[in-house]
Write a protein that holds these residues in place. Structure first.
Motif, PDB file in Angstrom:
ATOM      1  N   ASP A 194       0.813  -1.216   0.000  1.00 41.99           N
ATOM      2  CA  ASP A 194       0.000   0.000   0.000  1.00 41.99           C
ATOM      3  C   ASP A 194       0.848   1.268   0.000  1.00 41.99           C
ATOM      4  N   LYS A 195       2.094   1.167   0.422  1.00 42.33           N
ATOM      5  CA  LYS A 195       2.947   2.350   0.531  1.00 42.33           C
ATOM      6  C   LYS A 195       3.663   2.674  -0.780  1.00 42.33           C
ATOM      7  N   VAL A 196       4.252   1.665  -1.409  1.00 41.26           N
ATOM      8  CA  VAL A 196       5.055   1.917  -2.611  1.00 41.26           C
ATOM      9  C   VAL A 196       4.570   1.146  -3.828  1.00 41.26           C
ATOM     10  N   GLY A 197       3.534   0.297  -3.661  1.00 42.05           N
ATOM     11  CA  GLY A 197       3.010  -0.453  -4.787  1.00 42.05           C
ATOM     12  C   GLY A 197       3.714  -1.796  -4.982  1.00 42.05           C
ATOM     13  N   PHE A 198       3.128  -2.626  -5.840  1.00 38.78           N
ATOM     14  CA  PHE A 198       3.652  -3.973  -6.056  1.00 38.78           C
ATOM     15  C   PHE A 198       5.054  -3.949  -6.645  1.00 38.78           C
ATOM     16  N   ALA A 199       5.307  -3.085  -7.626  1.00 42.62           N
ATOM     17  CA  ALA A 199       6.585  -3.091  -8.335  1.00 42.62           C
ATOM     18  C   ALA A 199       7.751  -2.835  -7.381  1.00 42.62           C
ATOM     19  N   TRP A 200       7.664  -1.761  -6.597  1.00 40.16           N
ATOM     20  CA  TRP A 200       8.765  -1.446  -5.702  1.00 40.16           C
ATOM     21  C   TRP A 200       8.833  -2.408  -4.522  1.00 40.16           C
ATOM     22  N   SER A 201       7.709  -2.985  -4.122  1.00 39.73           N
ATOM     23  CA  SER A 201       7.732  -3.995  -3.057  1.00 39.73           C
ATOM     24  C   SER A 201       8.568  -5.193  -3.484  1.00 39.73           C
ATOM     25  N   VAL A 202       8.368  -5.638  -4.720  1.00 39.42           N
ATOM     26  CA  VAL A 202       9.121  -6.782  -5.228  1.00 39.42           C
ATOM     27  C   VAL A 202      10.591  -6.417  -5.428  1.00 39.42           C
ATOM     28  N   ARG A 203      10.859  -5.188  -5.877  1.00 44.97           N
ATOM     29  CA  ARG A 203      12.257  -4.767  -6.039  1.00 44.97           C
ATOM     30  C   ARG A 203      12.988  -4.763  -4.695  1.00 44.97           C
ATOM     31  N   ILE A 204      12.327  -4.309  -3.651  1.00 51.44           N
ATOM     32  CA  ILE A 204      12.944  -4.301  -2.323  1.00 51.44           C
ATOM     33  C   ILE A 204      13.204  -5.726  -1.856  1.00 51.44           C
ATOM     34  N   MET A 205      12.311  -6.658  -2.178  1.00 55.43           N
ATOM     35  CA  MET A 205      12.571  -8.063  -1.875  1.00 55.43           C
ATOM     36  C   MET A 205      13.834  -8.539  -2.593  1.00 55.43           C
ATOM     37  N   GLY A 206      14.011  -8.091  -3.843  1.00 49.81           N
ATOM     38  CA  GLY A 206      15.211  -8.449  -4.591  1.00 49.81           C
ATOM     39  C   GLY A 206      16.475  -7.897  -3.955  1.00 49.81           C
ATOM     40  N   PHE A 207      16.415  -6.647  -3.488  1.00 52.21           N
ATOM     41  CA  PHE A 207      17.577  -6.056  -2.814  1.00 52.21           C
ATOM     42  C   PHE A 207      17.873  -6.780  -1.501  1.00 52.21           C
ATOM     43  N   LEU A 208      16.826  -7.195  -0.782  1.00 54.72           N
ATOM     44  CA  LEU A 208      17.018  -7.953   0.457  1.00 54.72           C
ATOM     45  C   LEU A 208      17.695  -9.294   0.155  1.00 54.72           C
ATOM     46  N   ALA A 209      17.262  -9.940  -0.925  1.00 52.25           N
ATOM     47  CA  ALA A 209      17.893 -11.203  -1.330  1.00 52.25           C
ATOM     48  C   ALA A 209      19.367 -10.982  -1.667  1.00 52.25           C
ATOM     49  N   LEU A 210      19.658  -9.905  -2.379  1.00 55.58           N
ATOM     50  CA  LEU A 210      21.045  -9.611  -2.751  1.00 55.58           C
ATOM     51  C   LEU A 210      21.916  -9.432  -1.516  1.00 55.58           C
ATOM     52  N   ALA A 211      21.441  -8.668  -0.542  1.00 51.35           N
ATOM     53  CA  ALA A 211      22.230  -8.399   0.663  1.00 51.35           C
ATOM     54  C   ALA A 211      22.505  -9.672   1.452  1.00 51.35           C
ATOM     55  N   THR A 212      21.512 -10.519   1.608  1.00 57.59           N
ATOM     56  CA  THR A 212      21.692 -11.733   2.407  1.00 57.59           C
ATOM     57  C   THR A 212      22.475 -12.804   1.660  1.00 57.59           C
ATOM     58  N   LEU A 213      22.399 -12.822   0.339  1.00 51.91           N
ATOM     59  CA  LEU A 213      23.144 -13.821  -0.435  1.00 51.91           C
ATOM     60  C   LEU A 213      24.634 -13.496  -0.527  1.00 51.91           C
ATOM     61  N   LEU A 214      25.016 -12.257  -0.252  1.00 50.00           N
ATOM     62  CA  LEU A 214      26.437 -11.924  -0.227  1.00 50.00           C
ATOM     63  C   LEU A 214      27.163 -12.658   0.899  1.00 50.00           C
ATOM     64  N   ILE A 215      26.442 -13.056   1.936  1.00 50.85           N
ATOM     65  CA  ILE A 215      27.069 -13.754   3.065  1.00 50.85           C
ATOM     66  C   ILE A 215      27.595 -15.125   2.643  1.00 50.85           C
ATOM     67  N   PRO A 216      26.753 -16.022   2.083  1.00 54.41           N
ATOM     68  CA  PRO A 216      27.324 -17.312   1.649  1.00 54.41           C
ATOM     69  C   PRO A 216      28.352 -17.174   0.535  1.00 54.41           C
ATOM     70  N   ILE A 217      28.171 -16.207  -0.362  1.00 54.42           N
ATOM     71  CA  ILE A 217      29.165 -16.007  -1.425  1.00 54.42           C
ATOM     72  C   ILE A 217      30.523 -15.679  -0.821  1.00 54.42           C
ATOM     73  N   THR A 218      30.514 -14.954   0.290  1.00 52.95           N
ATOM     74  CA  THR A 218      31.758 -14.515   0.921  1.00 52.95           C
ATOM     75  C   THR A 218      32.420 -15.599   1.754  1.00 52.95           C
ATOM     76  N   ILE A 219      31.642 -16.366   2.513  1.00 54.61           N
ATOM     77  CA  ILE A 219      32.247 -17.230   3.534  1.00 54.61           C
ATOM     78  C   ILE A 219      32.283 -18.709   3.174  1.00 54.61           C
ATOM     79  N   MET A 220      31.474 -19.172   2.235  1.00 47.13           N
ATOM     80  CA  MET A 220      31.374 -20.609   2.010  1.00 47.13           C
ATOM     81  C   MET A 220      32.446 -21.094   1.028  1.00 47.13           C
TER      82      MET A 220
END
Length: 432
Positions: A194-220
């Motif tokens: 309701d705040k930013v709409g479907f498009a930006w909601s999904v984009r923010i999910m993508g950015f969240l995925a990017l940030a958390t996936l950098l952890i296994p890329i770095t340490i594993m």
């Protein structure tokens, strides 16, 4: 004249004895034993947690997308058609893992992590631009699903190289990331719609995925490379009846699980049992309970055996799904969602642990896990659309048929798991 016996060895000089004692030991064959702890090992559990967070965690959040798409805000399609999006996504996770297995065995862990992470992020960015049903199938179903499939293999393959005696606990902690992802992602989506709409909601999910996936890329990193890359098919598995029986049983159980994931949010809203906000929060509630259902049973399986855990938990899951047919109040639905979330966690966390004792030749474990999940993937592919077809499009919707089908599938899997456990270990309460 005294004759020395022929079988008596000649004495060894002190210098020769010193040379023998200082001779290096022959190299030990096979991989080194797992450390079963330590900072590096537990960091890989953290990396596995983040991989589960962005694979099964994203899949577990699909119930929110199902509810949103059902509203008709983007397109008009039947429940069965909408379920195909999540079913294809789930199917690609497991099927993609089959083909990623040999790539992992060749030592290309970092390549899989980078490519899989890119496809998940890219898929979400493309989803934010979609307006048609077929576009969403390609972006969310195929692209995100295939990317998650590339990450799923490291999830289940690398942790057993760091743990043996604590394997159940380690896998349970890592797989709890799927539940945490199933809590975080739906809340992020609902709060932002309701705040930013479907498009930006999904984009923010993508950015969240990017940030958390950098952890296994770095340490594993891999402790060792497989001496020989796994093959896609182990033909001897088709003569291993306990293995085939377990795989077929899990196939049935996953059909029931997919119905929970897709419809636990839409059911109370369509029936008027909850308002729109609470219906969206049913997915986080379900997944929060599932988090404990993936850690505690797995830790218990180290003590009493995996089949003594998976059989009763899957049976209880099926019974609770059948109870949803009689859930006609807000409190009843929330209570069942919490309980079924806890007990259904074994369907995600336990199969990798159960495949271990079912495989005599451990060098074929990776192949057998890949084959097993390839077959189990068909259950995820079929469950949601079949349930959507049962539900129908004409009101009143057939919720009795939907929960009856899903509950029967999960209950049957529990009965079959019990039969397999008795076949392997008898009726005695021993580790099985």
């Amino acid at each position: 004249m005294v004759h020395q016996p022929e079988n008596q060895q000649s004495p060894v000089s002190d210098s020769e004895d010193l040379t023998i004692s200082n001779a290096p030991e022959p190299p030990r064959m096979g991989p080194p034993p797992p450390p079963n702890g330590g900072l590096v090992a537990w960091l890989h559990v953290l990396g596995g947690f983040m991989l589960f967070f962005n694979t099964w965690g994203i899949l577990n959040a699909f119930g929110v997308f199902q509810t949103y798409y059902e509203s008709g805000a983007m397109f008009e399609r039947s429940s069965s058609d909408i379920s195909w999006i999540g079913s294809i996504q789930s199917f690609m996770v497991l099927l993609g893992g089959v083909f990623a297995g040999p790539v992992y065995d060749r030592g290309y862990l970092r390549h899989l992590l980078i490519l899989g992470s890119f496809m998940i992020v890219f898929g979400h960015m493309m989803l934010s631009l979609c307006t048609q049903y077929w576009e969403i199938v390609l972006a969310q179903g195929l692209c995100v699903g295939l990317g998650a499939g590339m990450l799923f293999v490291p999830c289940v393959s690398i942790i057993p190289t760091y743990f043996s005696s604590k394997l159940g606990l380690a896998v349970g902690l890592a797989s709890s990331g799927s539940s945490v992802g199933g809590v975080i992602y739906p809340i992020v989506l609902y709060q932002l719609l309701d705040k930013v709409g479907f498009a930006w909601s999904v984009r923010i999910m993508g950015f969240l995925a990017l940030a958390t996936l950098l952890i296994p890329i770095t340490i594993m990193k891999m402790r060792f490379k497989a001496p020989k890359p796994r093959s896609l098919i182990d033909w001897t598995a088709f003569k291993d009846y306990p293995y085939l029986f377990f795989t077929g049983t899990t196939f049935i159980g996953f059909m029931g699980l997919s119905i929970l994931i897709f419809y636990i949010s839409y059911y109370p809203q369509e029936q008027g049992l909850t308002d729109e906000a609470l219906s969206f929060y049913m997915v986080p509630i379900f997944n929060a309970a599932s988090c404990f259902g993936r850690i505690l049973p797995n830790a218990l399986s180290d003590k009493i055996g995996p089949f003594n855990v998976v059989a009763p938990c899957s049976l209880i899951t099926g019974i609770l799904m059948l109870c949803l047919m009689a859930a006609h109040s807000k409190g009843a639905v929330i209570t069942i969602a919490v309980l079924v979330g806890f007990f259904s966690g074994v369907f995600i966390a336990m199969p990798p642990v159960c495949f271990f004792p079912l495989t005599q030749d451990k060098s074929k474990l990776g192949t057998r896990i890949g084959m097993g999940f390839g077959i189990i993937a068909l259950g995820l592919l079929a469950g949601g659309p079949i349930a959507g077809a049962i539900l129908g499009t004409v009101k009143p919707l057939d919720w009795y048929g939907l929960w009856g089908f899903g509950g029967a599938a999960a209950t049957l899997s529990g009965i079959l798991y019990t039969g397999l456990r008795v076949y392997r270990s008898g009726f005695a309460l021993i580790k099985a």
